[in-house]
Design a protein around this motif. Structure first.
Motif, PDB file in Angstrom:
ATOM      1  N   GLY A  59       0.825  -1.211   0.000  1.00 40.01           N
ATOM      2  CA  GLY A  59       0.000   0.000   0.000  1.00 40.01           C
ATOM      3  C   GLY A  59       0.852   1.252   0.000  1.00 40.01           C
ATOM      4  O   GLY A  59       0.584   2.202  -0.741  1.00 40.01           O
ATOM      5  N   ALA A  60       1.913   1.260   0.802  1.00 38.05           N
ATOM      6  CA  ALA A  60       2.812   2.427   0.847  1.00 38.05           C
ATOM      7  C   ALA A  60       3.483   2.654  -0.506  1.00 38.05           C
ATOM      8  O   ALA A  60       3.575   3.792  -0.985  1.00 38.05           O
ATOM      9  CB  ALA A  60       3.861   2.231   1.941  1.00 38.05           C
ATOM     10  N   LEU A  61       3.953   1.577  -1.131  1.00 37.42           N
ATOM     11  CA  LEU A  61       4.597   1.716  -2.436  1.00 37.42           C
ATOM     12  C   LEU A  61       3.616   2.226  -3.490  1.00 37.42           C
ATOM     13  O   LEU A  61       3.978   3.052  -4.334  1.00 37.42           O
ATOM     14  CB  LEU A  61       5.217   0.385  -2.872  1.00 37.42           C
ATOM     15  CG  LEU A  61       6.469  -0.032  -2.109  1.00 37.42           C
ATOM     16  CD1 LEU A  61       6.861  -1.470  -2.444  1.00 37.42           C
ATOM     17  CD2 LEU A  61       7.619   0.920  -2.375  1.00 37.42           C
ATOM     18  N   LEU A  62       2.376   1.750  -3.437  1.00 33.93           N
ATOM     19  CA  LEU A  62       1.382   2.236  -4.404  1.00 33.93           C
ATOM     20  C   LEU A  62       1.000   3.687  -4.140  1.00 33.93           C
ATOM     21  O   LEU A  62       0.749   4.442  -5.077  1.00 33.93           O
ATOM     22  CB  LEU A  62       0.136   1.354  -4.399  1.00 33.93           C
ATOM     23  CG  LEU A  62       0.260  -0.003  -5.079  1.00 33.93           C
ATOM     24  CD1 LEU A  62      -1.092  -0.701  -5.116  1.00 33.93           C
ATOM     25  CD2 LEU A  62       0.836   0.106  -6.477  1.00 33.93           C
ATOM     26  N   ILE A  63       0.934   4.092  -2.882  1.00 28.17           N
ATOM     27  CA  ILE A  63       0.654   5.500  -2.579  1.00 28.17           C
ATOM     28  C   ILE A  63       1.714   6.377  -3.247  1.00 28.17           C
ATOM     29  O   ILE A  63       1.393   7.394  -3.867  1.00 28.17           O
ATOM     30  CB  ILE A  63       0.628   5.746  -1.052  1.00 28.17           C
ATOM     31  CG1 ILE A  63      -0.602   5.084  -0.428  1.00 28.17           C
ATOM     32  CG2 ILE A  63       0.637   7.247  -0.741  1.00 28.17           C
ATOM     33  CD1 ILE A  63      -0.550   4.994   1.095  1.00 28.17           C
ATOM     34  N   LEU A  66       5.642   3.835  -6.623  1.00 26.08           N
ATOM     35  CA  LEU A  66       6.979   3.289  -6.807  1.00 26.08           C
ATOM     36  C   LEU A  66       6.873   1.783  -7.045  1.00 26.08           C
ATOM     37  O   LEU A  66       6.235   1.082  -6.259  1.00 26.08           O
ATOM     38  CB  LEU A  66       7.836   3.568  -5.573  1.00 26.08           C
ATOM     39  CG  LEU A  66       9.302   3.185  -5.646  1.00 26.08           C
ATOM     40  CD1 LEU A  66      10.018   3.938  -6.775  1.00 26.08           C
ATOM     41  CD2 LEU A  66       9.986   3.476  -4.313  1.00 26.08           C
ATOM     42  N   PHE A  67       7.469   1.297  -8.118  1.00 25.21           N
ATOM     43  CA  PHE A  67       7.367  -0.110  -8.529  1.00 25.21           C
ATOM     44  C   PHE A  67       5.896  -0.505  -8.700  1.00 25.21           C
ATOM     45  O   PHE A  67       5.482  -1.603  -8.327  1.00 25.21           O
ATOM     46  CB  PHE A  67       8.059  -1.046  -7.528  1.00 25.21           C
ATOM     47  CG  PHE A  67       9.484  -0.692  -7.238  1.00 25.21           C
ATOM     48  CD1 PHE A  67      10.442  -0.755  -8.236  1.00 25.21           C
ATOM     49  CD2 PHE A  67       9.867  -0.266  -5.981  1.00 25.21           C
ATOM     50  CE1 PHE A  67      11.770  -0.424  -7.977  1.00 25.21           C
ATOM     51  CE2 PHE A  67      11.179   0.071  -5.703  1.00 25.21           C
ATOM     52  CZ  PHE A  67      12.139  -0.005  -6.709  1.00 25.21           C
ATOM     53  N   THR A  68       5.123   0.393  -9.254  1.00 29.54           N
ATOM     54  CA  THR A  68       3.675   0.241  -9.316  1.00 29.54           C
ATOM     55  C   THR A  68       3.221  -1.049  -9.973  1.00 29.54           C
ATOM     56  O   THR A  68       2.387  -1.763  -9.412  1.00 29.54           O
ATOM     57  CB  THR A  68       3.048   1.449 -10.040  1.00 29.54           C
ATOM     58  OG1 THR A  68       3.411   2.637  -9.343  1.00 29.54           O
ATOM     59  CG2 THR A  68       1.538   1.322 -10.110  1.00 29.54           C
ATOM     60  N   ALA A 115      -2.264  -0.319 -16.772  1.00 27.94           N
ATOM     61  CA  ALA A 115      -2.364   1.120 -17.022  1.00 27.94           C
ATOM     62  C   ALA A 115      -1.158   1.893 -16.494  1.00 27.94           C
ATOM     63  O   ALA A 115      -0.864   2.987 -16.965  1.00 27.94           O
ATOM     64  CB  ALA A 115      -3.632   1.675 -16.396  1.00 27.94           C
ATOM     65  N   GLY A 116      -0.468   1.345 -15.507  1.00 29.73           N
ATOM     66  CA  GLY A 116       0.651   2.053 -14.896  1.00 29.73           C
ATOM     67  C   GLY A 116       0.175   2.969 -13.781  1.00 29.73           C
ATOM     68  O   GLY A 116      -0.993   2.968 -13.409  1.00 29.73           O
ATOM     69  N   PRO A 117       1.082   3.767 -13.242  1.00 30.04           N
ATOM     70  CA  PRO A 117       0.790   4.549 -12.049  1.00 30.04           C
ATOM     71  C   PRO A 117       0.105   5.891 -12.283  1.00 30.04           C
ATOM     72  O   PRO A 117      -0.381   6.509 -11.352  1.00 30.04           O
ATOM     73  CB  PRO A 117       2.164   4.782 -11.446  1.00 30.04           C
ATOM     74  CG  PRO A 117       3.058   4.846 -12.644  1.00 30.04           C
ATOM     75  CD  PRO A 117       2.488   3.854 -13.619  1.00 30.04           C
ATOM     76  N   GLY A 127      11.474   8.113 -14.360  1.00 25.61           N
ATOM     77  CA  GLY A 127      11.561   7.727 -15.759  1.00 25.61           C
ATOM     78  C   GLY A 127      11.259   6.269 -16.028  1.00 25.61           C
ATOM     79  O   GLY A 127      11.641   5.739 -17.055  1.00 25.61           O
ATOM     80  N   ARG A 128      10.570   5.599 -15.095  1.00 24.53           N
ATOM     81  CA  ARG A 128      10.225   4.192 -15.296  1.00 24.53           C
ATOM     82  C   ARG A 128       8.981   4.024 -16.140  1.00 24.53           C
ATOM     83  O   ARG A 128       8.678   2.937 -16.573  1.00 24.53           O
ATOM     84  CB  ARG A 128       9.991   3.508 -13.965  1.00 24.53           C
ATOM     85  CG  ARG A 128      11.227   3.448 -13.120  1.00 24.53           C
ATOM     86  CD  ARG A 128      10.905   2.890 -11.770  1.00 24.53           C
ATOM     87  NE  ARG A 128      11.957   3.266 -10.873  1.00 24.53           N
ATOM     88  CZ  ARG A 128      12.467   2.468  -9.967  1.00 24.53           C
ATOM     89  NH1 ARG A 128      12.006   1.267  -9.815  1.00 24.53           N
ATOM     90  NH2 ARG A 128      13.428   2.880  -9.200  1.00 24.53           N
ATOM     91  N   GLU A 129       8.224   5.082 -16.320  1.00 21.89           N
ATOM     92  CA  GLU A 129       6.985   5.036 -17.085  1.00 21.89           C
ATOM     93  C   GLU A 129       7.101   5.966 -18.267  1.00 21.89           C
ATOM     94  O   GLU A 129       7.928   6.862 -18.305  1.00 21.89           O
ATOM     95  CB  GLU A 129       5.791   5.437 -16.218  1.00 21.89           C
ATOM     96  CG  GLU A 129       5.484   4.456 -15.129  1.00 21.89           C
ATOM     97  CD  GLU A 129       5.086   3.088 -15.638  1.00 21.89           C
ATOM     98  OE1 GLU A 129       4.350   2.995 -16.644  1.00 21.89           O
ATOM     99  OE2 GLU A 129       5.520   2.103 -15.046  1.00 21.89           O
TER     100      GLU A 129
END
Length: 137
Positions: A59-63, A66-68, A115-117, A127-129
């Motif tokens: 949950g923290a990473l998705l907030i 990051l690494f979505t 869909a990505g983040p 720059g990961r997306e």
């Protein structure tokens, strides 16, 4: 009108990700940190404790966005397992077995895999997306 709404799609995707992750994160804080207060106190390394750690960290990473994609994939699977293990045996109907939130989380997270983040994310900043060009040899 569609064109003007389309311009907001990347930001609304970010809002969907952030709000979903905040609510999901709260399930992890409840299981692992005892906040908000509840009678949940799963034993360390139990399936509920592992789910709580995934909810908290994922949950923290998705907030943050990051690494979505990989995190959303793992959390989507977690929610599918939670539904079939905990909810489906109680009833065939999600409205009766309490699994409607698990189903929604499963498919929102699965959507984020593809869909990505969105534009407001650390993945976008790092720059990961975005458009990726293939290297030509």
């Amino acid at each position: 009108m569609t064109r003007s709404l389309d311009a907001f799609a990347p930001r609304m995707l970010s809002i969907l990700r952030i709000v979903s992750a905040l609510i999901f994160f709260a399930h992890g804080t409840q299981k692992i940190l005892g906040f908000p207060a509840s009678d949940m106190n799963p034993p360390v390394m139990s399936i509920f404790w592992i789910a709580g750690v995934l909810e908290l960290v994922g949950g923290a990473l998705l907030i943050l966005g990051l690494f979505t994609r990989p995190v959303a994939f793992i959390l989507s699977g977690l929610m599918a397992v939670a539904y079939w293990m905990a909810h489906a045996p109680q009833s065939a109907f999600p409205a009766l077995n309490g699994g409607d939130a698990a189903i929604l989380y499963c498919f929102v997270f699965l959507y984020l895999v593809f869909a990505g983040p969105g534009s407001w994310s650390l993945d976008a900043v790092l720059g990961r997306e975005g458009t990726k060009r293939l290297a030509t040899v």
